[in-house]
Scaffold this motif. Structure first.
Motif, PDB file in Angstrom:
ATOM      1  N   TYR A 108       0.858  -1.192   0.000  1.00 15.81           N
ATOM      2  CA  TYR A 108       0.000   0.000   0.000  1.00 15.81           C
ATOM      3  C   TYR A 108       0.892   1.238   0.000  1.00 15.81           C
ATOM      4  O   TYR A 108       1.820   1.337   0.786  1.00 15.81           O
ATOM      5  CB  TYR A 108      -0.887   0.009   1.256  1.00 15.81           C
ATOM      6  CG  TYR A 108      -1.850   1.173   1.281  1.00 15.81           C
ATOM      7  CD1 TYR A 108      -2.975   1.187   0.464  1.00 15.81           C
ATOM      8  CD2 TYR A 108      -1.626   2.277   2.102  1.00 15.81           C
ATOM      9  CE1 TYR A 108      -3.851   2.248   0.473  1.00 15.81           C
ATOM     10  CE2 TYR A 108      -2.509   3.348   2.108  1.00 15.81           C
ATOM     11  CZ  TYR A 108      -3.620   3.319   1.293  1.00 15.81           C
ATOM     12  OH  TYR A 108      -4.493   4.380   1.293  1.00 15.81           O
TER      13      TYR A 108
ATOM     14  N   TYR B 192      -9.184  -2.349  -1.764  1.00 14.58           N
ATOM     15  CA  TYR B 192     -10.175  -3.414  -1.992  1.00 14.58           C
ATOM     16  C   TYR B 192      -9.476  -4.651  -2.546  1.00 14.58           C
ATOM     17  O   TYR B 192      -9.652  -5.765  -2.047  1.00 14.58           O
ATOM     18  CB  TYR B 192     -11.264  -2.985  -2.990  1.00 14.58           C
ATOM     19  CG  TYR B 192     -11.997  -1.718  -2.660  1.00 14.58           C
ATOM     20  CD1 TYR B 192     -12.328  -1.397  -1.352  1.00 14.58           C
ATOM     21  CD2 TYR B 192     -12.389  -0.841  -3.670  1.00 14.58           C
ATOM     22  CE1 TYR B 192     -13.016  -0.226  -1.062  1.00 14.58           C
ATOM     23  CE2 TYR B 192     -13.071   0.321  -3.393  1.00 14.58           C
ATOM     24  CZ  TYR B 192     -13.383   0.632  -2.091  1.00 14.58           C
ATOM     25  OH  TYR B 192     -14.056   1.789  -1.809  1.00 14.58           O
TER      26      TYR B 192
ATOM     27  N   GLY C 247      -9.489   1.393  11.271  1.00 18.82           N
ATOM     28  CA  GLY C 247      -9.807   2.180  10.072  1.00 18.82           C
ATOM     29  C   GLY C 247     -10.806   1.446   9.193  1.00 18.82           C
ATOM     30  O   GLY C 247     -11.138   0.275   9.436  1.00 18.82           O
TER      31      GLY C 247
HETATM   32  N1  PMP Z   1     -12.321   3.933   1.503  1.00 19.11           N
HETATM   33  C1  PMP Z   1     -11.895   4.907   0.711  1.00 19.11           C
HETATM   34  C2  PMP Z   1     -12.615   5.149  -0.562  1.00 19.11           C
HETATM   35  C3  PMP Z   1     -10.783   5.671   1.062  1.00 19.11           C
HETATM   36  O1  PMP Z   1     -10.361   6.631   0.240  1.00 19.11           O
HETATM   37  C4  PMP Z   1     -10.142   5.401   2.284  1.00 19.11           C
HETATM   38  C5  PMP Z   1      -8.944   6.201   2.742  1.00 19.11           C
HETATM   39  N2  PMP Z   1      -8.049   6.562   1.842  1.00 19.11           N
HETATM   40  C6  PMP Z   1     -10.635   4.371   3.072  1.00 19.11           C
HETATM   41  C7  PMP Z   1     -11.731   3.663   2.663  1.00 19.11           C
HETATM   42  C8  PMP Z   1     -10.016   3.924   4.364  1.00 19.11           C
HETATM   43  O2  PMP Z   1      -9.704   4.917   5.214  1.00 19.11           O
HETATM   44  P1  PMP Z   1      -9.312   4.597   6.719  1.00 19.11           P
HETATM   45  O3  PMP Z   1      -8.672   3.229   6.743  1.00 19.11           O
HETATM   46  O4  PMP Z   1      -8.386   5.673   7.095  1.00 19.11           O
HETATM   47  O5  PMP Z   1     -10.593   4.596   7.472  1.00 19.11           O
END
Ligand code: PMP
Length: 355
Positions: free
Chosen positions: A12, A119, A90
């Protein structure tokens, strides 16, 4: 000794931190404007900061009850059962728990292209393989259930993002329902609403209550300004409540994260201020940047600048950090996060000089 074959995995690519960029440029961090990671320009809620500080002296203890409190508060907020709220490290962590719960080795998932890289990464970590559906520039990056269904071939999981990163486009609740309706009963539709607070379109969490093949992802990283604390969650079908204990990592969200999250959730003013600034920022970028931009429902705007890498590099030398979207397959664009008014104006002025 080597790890197992990881050749189909990619690392990532997190955006570089502001201190790191400042050091390279020989500048102080406060001379830079960082609009590359869709963070909250106003920082965290002061109430969340106070909650973190209050808890700090007891971090030697394992988490106790605040995960329950936060799950209850989120369950209340969304009118679902607490068991349906899967807290995680997150939104990324929530995606992992869903992949872990869903995928058997070799099963396929369907992801948007361009789209959020995690994803596919998460699916591969869980021994899945990845197919794509397009979100086409020729269609103004609009999303439609029809395009998703045209590319659907019995995949176990479909990822939808609304508002979509990096284009800012949306898929309507009716479109999401049409995807769920048009696919197999054994296919889970994951709706990623990481940027949901910035949109006027209602969340599809109520759809999770109506059917058992839709889950929603939400995060505290964006509108709530807690990206560094790593707190997100999935809202899953009622019948899945038991599965959480079987797939989550022990203490799925830290005590500090849960306490900060609870405080942030209560600070409606902070979220409102953030969302107002984002609304203003989107309009300002559309109205003032001298290149093609696309309507966005997120806290960022995609802009066609010619050579995204070059413009990113040159803007950085002028103290403005934007996101080169080459890794999204859009080398002609950059993505600008809406900052404070002052930051957004400075970014637009610098980019206009370079266009
Ligand atoms: N989904 C989308 C579309 C994102 O852009 C991001 C962060 N870049 C995330 C999920 C996940 O973000 P986080 O893990 O910080 O909650």
């Amino acid at each position: 000794m080597q790890p197992r074959d990881l050749s189909d995995h990619v690392a990532y690519e997190a955006g570089r931190g502001i201190e790191e960029v400042a050091r390279d440029l020989g500048l102080e961090a406060d001379e830079l404007v960082k609009l590359s990671s869709n963070e909250n320009a106003f920082g965290p809620s002061p109430k969340a900061v106070a909650a973190i500080e209050a808890y700090a002296p007891t971090v030697h203890s394992y988490p106790k009850s605040s995960a329950v409190d936060l799950r209850d508060a989120l369950a209340d907020r969304w009118d679902v059962g607490s068991g349906q709220v899967w807290l995680a490290n997150g939104g990324d962590g929530a995606l992992d728990y869903l992949a872990r719960a869903m995928l058997r080795p070799g099963e396929e998932v369907l992801v948007p292209a361009p789209g959020f890289a995690y994803y596919a990464m998460s699916a591969r970590y869980h021994h899945g393989s990845v197919n794509e559906y397009p979100i086409r520039k020729a269609d103004g990056f609009t999303q439609s259930a029809g395009t998703v269904l045209e590319h659907y071939d019995g995949e176990r999981v479909i990822y939808l993002t609304t508002p979509h990163n990096p284009t800012g486009s949306e898929l309507s609740p009716a479109g999401i329902e049409a995807v769920a309706e048009g696919t197999d009963k054994e296919t889970l539709v994951i709706v990623d609403e990481a940027y949901g607070e910035f949109s006027d379109t209602p969340s599809v969490v109520p759809l999770v209550e109506e059917r058992d093949d839709v889950a929603v992802i939400r995060t505290f990283s964006k509108a709530y300004g807690l990206a560094g604390i790593r707190l997100g969650y999935a809202v899953v079908p009622e019948t899945w409540a038991e599965a959480y204990a079987r797939v989550n990592t022990p203490f799925a969200a830290s005590e500090i994260a849960c306490r900060a999250g609870l405080a942030a959730l209560e600070d409606r003013d902070h979220v409102e201020k953030t969302v107002d600034a984002v609304r203003w920022g989107r309009e300002y970028i559309h109205g003032n940047l001298a290149c093609q931009t696309w309507e966005s429902a997120g806290n960022f705007v995609l802009c066609e600048v010619g050579d995204g890498s070059e413009v990113t590099e040159r803007a950085q030398r002028e103290g403005v950090i934007v996101r080169d979207t080459t890794s999204f397959g859009l080398p002609e664009c950059v993505r600008i996060t809406c900052g404070t008014r002052e930051e957004t104006k400075r970014a637009v002025a610098v980019l206009n000089e370079l266009l």
